[in-house]
Write a protein that holds these residues in place. Structure first.
Motif, PDB file in Angstrom:
ATOM      1  N   VAL A   1       0.817  -1.218   0.000  1.00 35.33           N
ATOM      2  CA  VAL A   1       0.000   0.000   0.000  1.00 35.33           C
ATOM      3  C   VAL A   1       0.847   1.262   0.000  1.00 35.33           C
TER       4      VAL A   1
ATOM      5  N   ILE B   1      -0.692   9.180  -0.406  1.00 39.20           N
ATOM      6  CA  ILE B   1      -1.938   9.523   0.292  1.00 39.20           C
ATOM      7  C   ILE B   1      -2.635  10.627  -0.491  1.00 39.20           C
TER       8      ILE B   1
ATOM      9  N   TRP C   1      -7.749  13.950   1.155  1.00 35.33           N
ATOM     10  CA  TRP C   1      -8.011  13.538   2.535  1.00 35.33           C
ATOM     11  C   TRP C   1      -7.444  14.570   3.512  1.00 35.33           C
TER      12      TRP C   1
ATOM     13  N   ILE D   1      -9.523  17.020   6.193  1.00 39.24           N
ATOM     14  CA  ILE D   1      -9.302  17.121   7.632  1.00 39.24           C
ATOM     15  C   ILE D   1      -8.978  18.564   8.002  1.00 39.24           C
TER      16      ILE D   1
ATOM     17  N   MET E   1      -0.147  17.339  19.812  1.00 39.91           N
ATOM     18  CA  MET E   1      -0.781  17.409  18.505  1.00 39.91           C
ATOM     19  C   MET E   1      -2.278  17.531  18.697  1.00 39.91           C
ATOM     20  N   THR E   2      -2.915  18.243  17.764  1.00 33.87           N
ATOM     21  CA  THR E   2      -4.375  18.320  17.794  1.00 33.87           C
ATOM     22  C   THR E   2      -4.918  17.008  17.272  1.00 33.87           C
TER      23      THR E   2
ATOM     24  N   GLU F   1      -6.846  16.670  14.746  1.00 32.36           N
ATOM     25  CA  GLU F   1      -6.728  16.666  13.289  1.00 32.36           C
ATOM     26  C   GLU F   1      -5.315  16.288  12.847  1.00 32.36           C
TER      27      GLU F   1
ATOM     28  N   LEU G   1      -4.859  12.676  13.269  1.00 30.40           N
ATOM     29  CA  LEU G   1      -5.616  11.952  12.241  1.00 30.40           C
ATOM     30  C   LEU G   1      -4.837  11.944  10.923  1.00 30.40           C
ATOM     31  N   ILE G   2      -4.263  13.070  10.571  1.00 28.15           N
ATOM     32  CA  ILE G   2      -3.470  13.136   9.338  1.00 28.15           C
ATOM     33  C   ILE G   2      -2.276  12.184   9.436  1.00 28.15           C
TER      34      ILE G   2
ATOM     35  N   LEU H   1      -3.157   8.581   8.602  1.00 34.64           N
ATOM     36  CA  LEU H   1      -3.759   8.231   7.309  1.00 34.64           C
ATOM     37  C   LEU H   1      -3.113   7.007   6.654  1.00 34.64           C
ATOM     38  N   PRO H   2      -1.759   6.906   6.628  1.00 41.28           N
ATOM     39  CA  PRO H   2      -1.175   5.688   6.025  1.00 41.28           C
ATOM     40  C   PRO H   2      -1.597   4.422   6.780  1.00 41.28           C
TER      41      PRO H   2
ATOM     42  N   ARG I   1      -5.121   3.545   5.889  1.00 37.05           N
ATOM     43  CA  ARG I   1      -5.220   3.016   4.521  1.00 37.05           C
ATOM     44  C   ARG I   1      -4.795   1.553   4.467  1.00 37.05           C
TER      45      ARG I   1
ATOM     46  N   ILE J   1     -12.923   9.222   7.675  1.00 33.90           N
ATOM     47  CA  ILE J   1     -12.401  10.550   8.035  1.00 33.90           C
ATOM     48  C   ILE J   1     -13.565  11.476   8.389  1.00 33.90           C
TER      49      ILE J   1
END
Lengths: 357, 175
Positions: free
Chosen positions: A60, A65, A69, A73, B4-5, B7, B10-11, B14-15, B18, B39
């Motif tokens: 993957v 990315i 996305w 956010i 960290m916030t 958000e 969350l960023i 992401l990997p 996924r 998300i």
């Protein structure tokens, strides 16, 4: 492998995954020592785990990315989630909110009482300074009305917070805060223009308390310091430049001189890892060895930290943060921390490997 | 380190999301769709997040979305009985994402989606058996036997037993 007893297979699998207690792990090691075929099965389970991990990561991770996305956010981030500049106390964890709140109350109380302070308190502090029982930290700020410095007792040892060590850490922080407050208060008494100087020094003192809080948080969190140092090193284009030496024997001699005890550089060649080099880093003003290993030119670097156990008594932990996994353990008066992008089961293997050297 | 916030965390994940979504759905396109939906839901429900492992909380959202999607597709297929439709029910189809097919891919594809999620949690993210079994709502013993069955299957492909050895040199397995 298909003919092995399922219960035994599960035990071997649990050993590979670091799920066994020390006692059960030793029992498995004894079984393997008496039956080489079990060792082969164990190796097969490990290599299968590695294949699974590599397959997932490679399959993957080659796909970028989607920007959409990240934008989704960021666009939906609520304004109030951004950290407000004030009040700074709200950014603190609950434990530190208590400490910082207490510190601020002490400051306010001290300022109220300052007009009634006995002059002997300040004189005592100045005498201690004059006698050299304290040394002034290089980070000294001067304001128009006061000199605020950080007093570092020469004989003080860093306290590190563990699950059961928070009380000791708090005592150290309050001691240093009291010294800092005494220092600030002493200067306030000498200020000729108390109105403007008073406000100025109050602001400076608040900033210093905030810095002290952050500093003490780091001082009690060597794990985060080591993780940050490791990330900074491997982020470089050529991190070999940041290493002190690539010679394990030289580094081993340096560590032996530094700690006055034997500190072997672990040999991880059985895990397919080569020693790239190492460096000495100050963690809370104590010296630690940061060793880098790698499988091949394209391999992800694995970091192994070694500290004297008396300097940093870390609870054995496994953790994941910011894309890095880490695990800590202690052995023979030394504390170790293994850190890298490799999975926790692999780091557990590294731990087991080093522990048996 | 600065905190960290939600958000930002969350960023950063992401990997990870996924990888989990692809393992769960068996395809990159379905996986990406699930991540995008997750998300949105995570941002809407961030006030429900009470601390702890954020990745585990997000994995739960991914699984919930995918479960609902599978049910929807099943209903759609049942409604259109005359339409021949191949629905991805979690069987692994790496071809649709142009990913390289390896022996491990093929072996993992032969296992149900939930088994692949288990393999990802334990072998990649270092979840304990307890954490993984709680997330997947299975017993710890079930998790142990499943992960080992997958590892045994892959082990056979790397180094088949003597009686199954093909006519080729043994693989040099490096750890």
């Amino acid at each position: 492998m298909s003919s092995i007893d399922p219960a035994l297979l599960n035990r071997l699998g649990a050993y590979v995954d670091g799920e066994l207690s020390d006692e059960d792990a030793k029992a498995v090691e004894r079984l393997i020592a008496n039956d080489p075929d079990l060792g082969l099965i164990l190796d097969n389970l490990r290599s299968s785990s590695d294949r699974i991990r590599d397959d997932f990561l490679q399959r993957v991770d080659t796909q970028p990315i989607p920007e959409a996305w990240v934008k989704l956010i960021q666009d939906q981030a609520k304004p109030e989630t951004a950290s407000p500049p004030l009040p700074w106390m709200h950014r603190l964890s609950p434990a530190w909110s208590v400490t910082a709140g207490t510190a601020l109350c002490c400051l306010l109380l001290a300022l109220i009482i300052v007009a009634y302070l006995k002059s002997t308190e300040v004189r005592d502090l100045r005498e201690r300074l004059a006698q050299g029982s304290y040394e002034q930290d290089p980070m000294t700020e001067e304001s128009t009305a006061s000199t605020v410095g950080q007093l570092v007792p020469k004989t003080a040892e860093a306290s590190h917070q563990g699950p059961d060590g928070s009380e000791a850490a708090t005592q150290l922080s309050m001691q240093r805060l009291q010294d800092r407050l005494a220092f600030v208060i002493g200067e306030l008494k000498d200020a000729t223009d108390q109105t403007a100087a008073w406000q100025d020094s109050v602001n400076v003192a608040i900033n210093q308390i905030e810095s002290l809080r952050a500093e003490l948080k780091d001082a009690m969190d060597p794990v985060h310091l080591m993780m940050s140092e490791h990330q900074s090193l491997i982020a470089r284009a050529d991190y070999a430049d940041g290493l002190l030496t690539t010679n394990a024997a030289d580094l081993q001699r340096i560590l032996g001189d530094m700690w006055q005890q034997s500190a072997a550089i672990p040999d991880l060649s059985s895990e397919g890892l080569s020693f790239i080099g190492g460096r000495i880093v100050a963690i809370n003003d104590q010296l630690a060895a940061h060793l880098i290993y790698r499988r091949d030119d394209a391999g992800k670097p694995l970091g192994v930290w070694i500290l004297e156990e008396s300097q940093a008594e870390l609870e054995p932990i496994k953790a994941q943060e910011n894309g890095l996994n880490l695990t800590t353990w202690s052995r023979n008066s030394l504390t170790y921390l293994a850190i890298g992008q490799q999975g926790l089961p692999f780091l557990t293997r590294i731990k087991n490997n080093i522990s048996t050297q | 380190m600065p905190e960290m916030t939600f958000e930002q965390r969350l960023i950063a994940l992401l990997p990870t999301l996924r990888r989990y979504a692809v393992a769960m759905t068996g395809s990159l396109s379905d996986g990406d769709d699930v991540v995008q939906s997750a998300i949105v839901r995570a941002l809407e429900r961030q006030h429900h997040y009470r601390g702890g492992r954020l990745d585990a909380w997000l994995f739960s959202i991914l699984r919930s979305i995918w479960r609902n999607e599978v049910k929807r597709r099943t209903r759609e297929r049942e409604r259109h009985e005359n339409v021949v439709e191949i629905t991805n029910q979690g069987q692994f189809h790496p071809l649709d994402s142009k990913m390289v097919i390896s022996d491990v891919d093929r072996i993992l594809a032969s296992f149900p989606s939930e088994w692949r999620e288990l393999a990802l949690l334990i072998c990649v993210y270092g979840y304990t058996y307890r954490e993984a079994s709680e997330l997947l709502d299975i017993k710890i013993g079930t998790a142990m036997s499943r992960i080992n069955r997958m590892r045994v299957a892959i082990g056979h492909s790397i180094d088949p037993p003597d009686h199954e050895q093909p006519d080729r040199p043994a693989a040099n397995v490096k750890h």
